[in-house]
Design an enzyme around this catalytic site. Structure first.
Site, PDB file in Angstrom:
ATOM      1  N   GLU A  36       0.846  -1.209   0.000  1.00  0.00           N
ATOM      2  CA  GLU A  36       0.000   0.000   0.000  1.00  0.00           C
ATOM      3  C   GLU A  36       0.876   1.252   0.000  1.00  0.00           C
ATOM      4  O   GLU A  36       1.924   1.276   0.649  1.00  0.00           O
ATOM      5  CB  GLU A  36      -0.880   0.025   1.260  1.00  0.00           C
ATOM      6  CG  GLU A  36      -2.017  -0.963   1.219  1.00  0.00           C
ATOM      7  CD  GLU A  36      -2.865  -0.919   2.487  1.00  0.00           C
ATOM      8  OE1 GLU A  36      -2.580  -0.112   3.391  1.00  0.00           O
ATOM      9  OE2 GLU A  36      -3.815  -1.714   2.558  1.00  0.00           O
ATOM     10  N   ARG A  86     -10.021   7.723 -22.132  1.00  0.00           N
ATOM     11  CA  ARG A  86     -10.457   7.221 -23.446  1.00  0.00           C
ATOM     12  C   ARG A  86     -11.699   6.343 -23.354  1.00  0.00           C
ATOM     13  O   ARG A  86     -12.381   6.141 -24.344  1.00  0.00           O
ATOM     14  CB  ARG A  86      -9.303   6.466 -24.130  1.00  0.00           C
ATOM     15  CG  ARG A  86      -8.304   7.425 -24.767  1.00  0.00           C
ATOM     16  CD  ARG A  86      -7.182   6.691 -25.453  1.00  0.00           C
ATOM     17  NE  ARG A  86      -6.240   6.138 -24.483  1.00  0.00           N
ATOM     18  CZ  ARG A  86      -5.212   5.359 -24.809  1.00  0.00           C
ATOM     19  NH1 ARG A  86      -5.013   5.032 -26.056  1.00  0.00           N
ATOM     20  NH2 ARG A  86      -4.388   4.910 -23.885  1.00  0.00           N
ATOM     21  N   GLN A  87     -11.991   5.808 -22.162  1.00  0.00           N
ATOM     22  CA  GLN A  87     -13.261   5.062 -21.983  1.00  0.00           C
ATOM     23  C   GLN A  87     -14.286   6.111 -21.551  1.00  0.00           C
ATOM     24  O   GLN A  87     -14.656   6.233 -20.388  1.00  0.00           O
ATOM     25  CB  GLN A  87     -13.074   3.961 -20.924  1.00  0.00           C
ATOM     26  CG  GLN A  87     -14.339   3.164 -20.596  1.00  0.00           C
ATOM     27  CD  GLN A  87     -14.761   2.183 -21.678  1.00  0.00           C
ATOM     28  OE1 GLN A  87     -13.953   1.770 -22.490  1.00  0.00           O
ATOM     29  NE2 GLN A  87     -16.032   1.832 -21.723  1.00  0.00           N
ATOM     30  N   ASP A 158      -6.494  10.694 -37.779  1.00  0.00           N
ATOM     31  CA  ASP A 158      -7.920  10.533 -38.092  1.00  0.00           C
ATOM     32  C   ASP A 158      -8.595  11.898 -38.023  1.00  0.00           C
ATOM     33  O   ASP A 158      -7.991  12.865 -37.553  1.00  0.00           O
ATOM     34  CB  ASP A 158      -8.597   9.533 -37.130  1.00  0.00           C
ATOM     35  CG  ASP A 158      -8.324   9.882 -35.677  1.00  0.00           C
ATOM     36  OD1 ASP A 158      -8.467  11.061 -35.315  1.00  0.00           O
ATOM     37  OD2 ASP A 158      -7.941   8.982 -34.897  1.00  0.00           O
ATOM     38  N   LYS A 181      -8.749   6.244 -44.189  1.00  0.00           N
ATOM     39  CA  LYS A 181      -8.550   4.793 -44.339  1.00  0.00           C
ATOM     40  C   LYS A 181      -9.487   4.247 -45.393  1.00  0.00           C
ATOM     41  O   LYS A 181     -10.686   4.505 -45.360  1.00  0.00           O
ATOM     42  CB  LYS A 181      -8.925   4.120 -43.012  1.00  0.00           C
ATOM     43  CG  LYS A 181      -7.769   3.633 -42.204  1.00  0.00           C
ATOM     44  CD  LYS A 181      -8.283   2.814 -41.041  1.00  0.00           C
ATOM     45  CE  LYS A 181      -7.511   3.174 -39.794  1.00  0.00           C
ATOM     46  NZ  LYS A 181      -7.970   2.510 -38.601  1.00  0.00           N
ATOM     47  N   ASP A 207      -0.812  13.769 -32.808  1.00  0.00           N
ATOM     48  CA  ASP A 207      -1.982  13.183 -32.143  1.00  0.00           C
ATOM     49  C   ASP A 207      -1.954  13.584 -30.679  1.00  0.00           C
ATOM     50  O   ASP A 207      -0.914  14.015 -30.176  1.00  0.00           O
ATOM     51  CB  ASP A 207      -1.917  11.654 -32.268  1.00  0.00           C
ATOM     52  CG  ASP A 207      -3.304  11.004 -32.204  1.00  0.00           C
ATOM     53  OD1 ASP A 207      -4.287  11.712 -31.903  1.00  0.00           O
ATOM     54  OD2 ASP A 207      -3.392   9.789 -32.456  1.00  0.00           O
TER      55      ASP A 207
HETATM   56  C1  R5P Z   1      -7.261   7.610 -29.852  1.00  0.00           C
HETATM   57  O1  R5P Z   1      -8.400   7.954 -30.017  1.00  0.00           O
HETATM   58  C2  R5P Z   1      -6.111   8.521 -29.594  1.00  0.00           C
HETATM   59  O2  R5P Z   1      -6.350   9.824 -30.016  1.00  0.00           O
HETATM   60  C3  R5P Z   1      -4.863   7.985 -30.278  1.00  0.00           C
HETATM   61  O3  R5P Z   1      -5.033   8.074 -31.680  1.00  0.00           O
HETATM   62  C4  R5P Z   1      -4.621   6.569 -29.902  1.00  0.00           C
HETATM   63  O4  R5P Z   1      -4.632   6.429 -28.524  1.00  0.00           O
HETATM   64  C5  R5P Z   1      -3.306   6.075 -30.469  1.00  0.00           C
HETATM   65  O5  R5P Z   1      -3.174   4.742 -30.108  1.00  0.00           O
HETATM   66  P1  R5P Z   1      -1.983   3.854 -30.600  1.00  0.00           P
HETATM   67  O6  R5P Z   1      -0.700   4.603 -30.395  1.00  0.00           O
HETATM   68  O7  R5P Z   1      -2.082   2.634 -29.716  1.00  0.00           O
HETATM   69  O8  R5P Z   1      -2.216   3.506 -32.031  1.00  0.00           O
END
Ligand code: R5P
Length: 282
Positions: A36, A86-87, A158, A181, A207
């Site tokens: 802990e 992200r969740q 993206d 894509k 990103d």
């Molecule tokens: C996802 O929505 C984030 O913006 C990143 O694009 C993502 O986390 C990148 O993940 P990885 O490096 O595993 O491809």
């Protein structure tokens, strides 16, 4: 005011304190024999600024303990990186909305939360105290400028990251686009810039997060096939899990640049000035 930070945000915390010209409070971190976590915060002022990235479960618990230890003081929380953000939706029945669970837990004991390039600003609504998000896109852009690239294409992986790419590109007046894509067959996917051409020019893929690096490794290979001269990768949060940095370099990515929201060897951009400015702004 004093800045206090968790173990994983010591460098950024000290930089923020330096910009704000306030002292850093010391903290002694240790563990009980059963694993802990335990900590003892040094002297606090009436006002405290916690700087603490939640990069994993240990960092989350450490931050909760630190916020509790700071309770006698009026405390604001800077959350440079927020794991679990992200969740941010319940995609399937029975799933947690993890971002909400973490945001609620971290609202306790603080009067305000400041996040940095949070994955989705909608997450801010889950904090039960006022929360604001700031961006280090301009700092990332300034660093890209120091690379001396001729006519670079700033590329989001993206369309969700296009706005961030646009902010990075604006610092140098560069062109920007996002990857598109196309599924060629069950096994084959082609990725190419949606509107512009990557041939005979350097490309910087930007990103918010690089996690496994998988997205950028695939994109880099395709961009080289399309004639890009050099591919670079830049992000705010270098999660870089599972050997991602080495994977990117071995895939031909010339350099991987991240900020110090997660402290890494490739943290060449600091979020400190942007955080300090947000702290000064009521
Ligand atoms: C996802 O929505 C984030 O913006 C990143 O694009 C993502 O986390 C990148 O993940 P990885 O490096 O595993 O491809």
């Amino acid at each position: 005011m004093r800045v206090i930070c968790t173990e994983r945000s010591q460098v950024l915390g000290a930089r923020v304190a330096q910009v704000l010209k306030v002292p850093v409070a010391s903290v002694a971190f240790s563990r009980f024999p059963d694993g802990e976590q335990y900590l003892v915060a040094g002297d606090l002022d009436d006002e405290t600024l916690i700087v603490a990235s939640v990069v994993d479960n240990d960092a989350l618990v450490q931050l909760m303990l630190l916020a509790d230890a700071c309770e006698p003081s009026s405390t604001r929380l800077v959350l440079p990186y927020m794991a679990y953000a992200r969740q941010d939706k319940q995609f399937k029945k029975g799933e947690p909305l993890s971002a909400r669970a973490v945001a609620k837990a971290l609202s306790r004991g603080v009067t305000e939360v400041i996040t940095v390039n949070i994955h989705d600003p909608a997450v801010l609504e889950h904090f039960t105290v006022p929360a604001k998000n700031i961006s280090v896109a301009a700092e990332v852009g300034a660093y890209v400028g120091t690379l001396g690239l001729k006519n670079p294409l700033i590329l989001a992986p993206d369309d969700g990251a296009l706005a961030f790419a646009g902010q990075v590109a604006a610092t140098g007046g560069w062109e920007y686009d996002h990857l598109d894509k196309t599924r060629l067959s069950g096994m084959e996917v082609r990725m190419a810039p949606k509107n512009l051409c990557a041939a005979s020019r350097p490309v910087v893929i930007v990103d918010d997060i690089i996690s496994t690096g998988g997205t950028i490794v695939t994109a880099a290979g395709m961009l080289y096939q399309q004639g890009a001269t050099d591919v670079y990768a830049a992000c705010v949060h270098g999660v870089l899990t599972g050997g991602a940095y080495a994977r990117l370099i071995s895939a031909g990515v010339r350099d991987v640049i991240s900020s110090d929201t997660i402290e890494r060897g490739c943290s060449r951009v600091s979020a400190a000035n942007t955080i300090a400015a947000a702290v000064r702004t009521p």
